[in-house]
Structures are given as structure tokens and as C-alpha cells.
Design a protein around this motif. Structure first.
Motif, short mmCIF file in Angstrom:
data_model
loop_
_atom_site.label_atom_id
_atom_site.label_comp_id
_atom_site.label_asym_id
_atom_site.label_seq_id
_atom_site.Cartn_x
_atom_site.Cartn_y
_atom_site.Cartn_z
N LYS A 3 33.51 38.98 38.54
CA LYS A 3 33.79 39.08 37.17
C LYS A 3 32.62 39.67 36.33
N PHE A 4 31.50 39.74 36.76
CA PHE A 4 30.22 40.04 36.44
C PHE A 4 29.72 41.33 36.67
N TRP A 6 30.19 44.12 36.08
CA TRP A 6 30.22 45.19 34.90
C TRP A 6 28.71 45.12 34.70
N PHE A 7 28.02 43.93 34.70
CA PHE A 7 26.67 43.74 34.26
C PHE A 7 25.55 44.48 35.07
N SER A 181 24.74 32.84 32.78
CA SER A 181 25.28 32.60 31.45
C SER A 181 24.92 31.30 31.08
N ASN A 187 24.24 38.16 28.55
CA ASN A 187 25.52 38.15 27.78
C ASN A 187 26.51 38.21 28.56
N PHE A 188 27.87 37.86 28.30
CA PHE A 188 28.83 37.80 28.77
C PHE A 188 29.89 38.21 28.06
N ASN A 189 30.95 38.65 28.49
CA ASN A 189 32.29 38.99 27.76
C ASN A 189 33.22 37.71 27.24
N PHE A 190 33.48 37.69 26.12
CA PHE A 190 34.18 36.33 25.67
C PHE A 190 35.40 35.78 26.43
N ASP A 191 35.84 36.74 27.18
CA ASP A 191 37.15 36.38 27.97
C ASP A 191 36.83 35.61 29.42
N VAL A 192 35.35 35.61 29.54
CA VAL A 192 34.99 34.85 30.71
C VAL A 192 34.50 33.31 30.46
N ASN A 241 39.12 27.75 21.84
CA ASN A 241 37.86 28.17 21.93
C ASN A 241 36.76 27.53 21.49
#
Length: 263
Positions: A3-4, A6-7, A181, A187-192, A241
Motif C-alpha cells: 500500500k506504500f 506509491w512512495f 509512518s 508522509n502517508f495517505n490518510f486512508d492508510v 478518525n
């Protein structure tokens, strides 16, 4: 697929700056996070310095479970009162062969250049500020604060290059992404966020069960969904959240217990 994945760390400009200064470098300080020595050790970055002396310094040891230490790593905390003197002693010890070699050739007061490298937010600028004795370099508990290479004279013996954090080129493993993280190196996407907190909570209950159970007064068999319900009721969270952010920041701060994410 991670899921990471993309980084990608696009730090070519910074790497080029480092390469351009290689011939002037006498020692490399490789800064690690004491909570995850192996994960925070950027091997691709170290390949640049294959012919240089490398000193491994693990910072944030005040947040880390260091019951088991690696032999080639010095574990330090910038919050320690004797941090400056201890690190300076280690640096001089590493430089001593070169100092003696120069003195044997008649150069009594040699001056050395040291470069400090590592992942974002591992404490490179804080380390240098401590050596200087004042907050000359900007620091923050988030990645990407240092933008350019800076050369700072520490004393008559050596100067230090501060460098931007060089990220791992590709994160193709979820666990590595979760840990990076949690040490705020990426930095990471909030959905993770849900998955990061689930990973950390599960890890704590597996390796530090008494500490986390006592901290939250949680006595039931651990099931993550039940634990989240417990947190929302205990702290009057209506929004999931907010509960997740609360737990994430708590894990980052190390308030529950000292942790080793590679245990």
C-alpha cells in the motif's frame, strides 16, 4: 503489492550535491532511529560512501526498547545532558587514525569534514544543533524540513555537512511502510491510517501486552475492533478518525512504553 508502493523518494538533487562533496568528506555519520535500526538504515544511500568511514548513530534511544543492541551502532538520545560530550568523544575516536597520520606528517592542527546522512526526520539537524550548542538549523518532528546541504563549523577539529533526508527509493513492504509512518519518516495517505494504527496496536499487544493493557485499562482478549470500541468509549470519541489519530500520536510519542519495531 504494498500500500506504500506509491512512495518514491525523489531526492536526486540532494544525492548529486552529496556526490559532489564526496572528495571533501573524512567521515560519514549515518543517523538511524533506535526504534528500528534495520528499517531506518538506507542501504542504497550508503552505497555512495563505500570507500568512506561510516559511524552509525542511533538517535531517539529514549523512545526505544534497546534491551538488544547491535554491536556496530552507538545508541544516543539528544535529550541526554551529556549527549554533546559523548558524541564528540565518539567522533574524535573515529577520526584518531587520520589525526595521528596527519600529525606524523607534521600537520599539528588538521581540520576534517563530516557528513551527516539518513532518512527524513531521524534527527540529523538536531544532532548538529546539539554539537553547535544552539538551534542554528531548523528542526521539526516531520519529514522534509531540511532542504539543502549546509556546512557548519563545529570546532577547530571538524565541520559538519547537514543534508536533507534521503528516503528509501521504493517501499514495497507494508510493514516497512507502517514503521516508517510511526517514526514519522514519511508522509502517508490518510486512508492508510486505520491500517497503521491496527499494525501498531497489534504489535504492542504481541510484544508489550502488559504496558498497553495497563495504560488503557484493557483486560479483555485483544481484538482490534473491540479495542477501538474501548478507546472510543473511554475517551468519549464520537469520530473514529479522532480515535485513530489519538492512538497514532500516542504511539509516535512513546508514552505507553519504549518500543523496538524489529523485535
Amino acid at each position: 503489492m504494498s500500500k506504500f508502493n506509491w512512495f518514491i523518494g525523489h531526492m536526486d538533487k540532494s544525492i548529486n550535491q552529496i556526490v559532489n562533496n564526496l572528495k571533501n568528506i573524512d567521515l560519514v555519520i549515518n543517523v538511524l532511529d533506535a526504534r528500528c535500526i534495520n528499517i531506518s538504515n538506507n542501504q542504497n544511500l550508503l552505497k555512495i560512501f563505500k570507500n568512506k568511514s561510516i559511524l552509525n548513530i542511533a538517535l531517539k534511544s529514549d523512545l526505544a526498547d534497546i534491551s538488544i543492541k547491535k554491536s556496530n551502532v552507538f545508541y544516543l538520545s539528544t535529550k541526554s545532558n551529556n549527549f554533546k560530550s559523548k558524541l564528540n568523544h565518539i567522533i574524535i575516536d573515529y577520526l584518531s587514525p587520520k589525526i595521528n597520520r596527519y600529525k606524523s606528517k607534521g600537520l599539528i592542527n588538521p581540520h576534517f569534514n563530516i557528513i551527516v546522512v539518513g532518512l527524513p526526520n531521524v534527527g540529523k539537524s538536531t544532532l548538529i544543533n546539539k554539537l553547535i550548542g544552539r538551534s542554528k538549523l531548523i528542526t521539526a518532528n516531520e519529514p522534509g524540513v531540511t532542504k539543502h546541504i549546509n556546512l557548519v563549523k563545529i570546532n577547530q577539529l571538524y565541520s559538519i555537512y547537514d543534508t536533507p533526508g534521503i528516503s528509501i527509493k521504493k517501499i514495497d513492504n507494508d510493514v516497512i511502510g507502517y514503521v516508517l509512518s510511526l517514526i514519522k519518516s514519511i508522509n502517508f495517505n490518510f486512508d492508510v491510517l486505520y491500517e497503521i494504527v491496527e499494525f501498531a496496536t497489534t504489535f504492542y499487544f504481541k510484544n508489550y501486552q502488559k504496558q498497553i493493557s495497563d495504560y488503557f485499562d484493557y483486560s479483555k482478549t485483544f481484538i482490534f475492533a473491540d479495542f477501538i470500541d474501548h478507546i472510543m468509549i473511554k475517551f468519549n470519541f464520537i469520530d473514529l478518525n479522532k480515535a485513530l489519530n489519538y492512538l497514532f500520536n500516542l504511539y509516535v510519542s512513546g508514552k505507553i512504553t519504549k518500543v523496538n519495531y524489529e523485535k
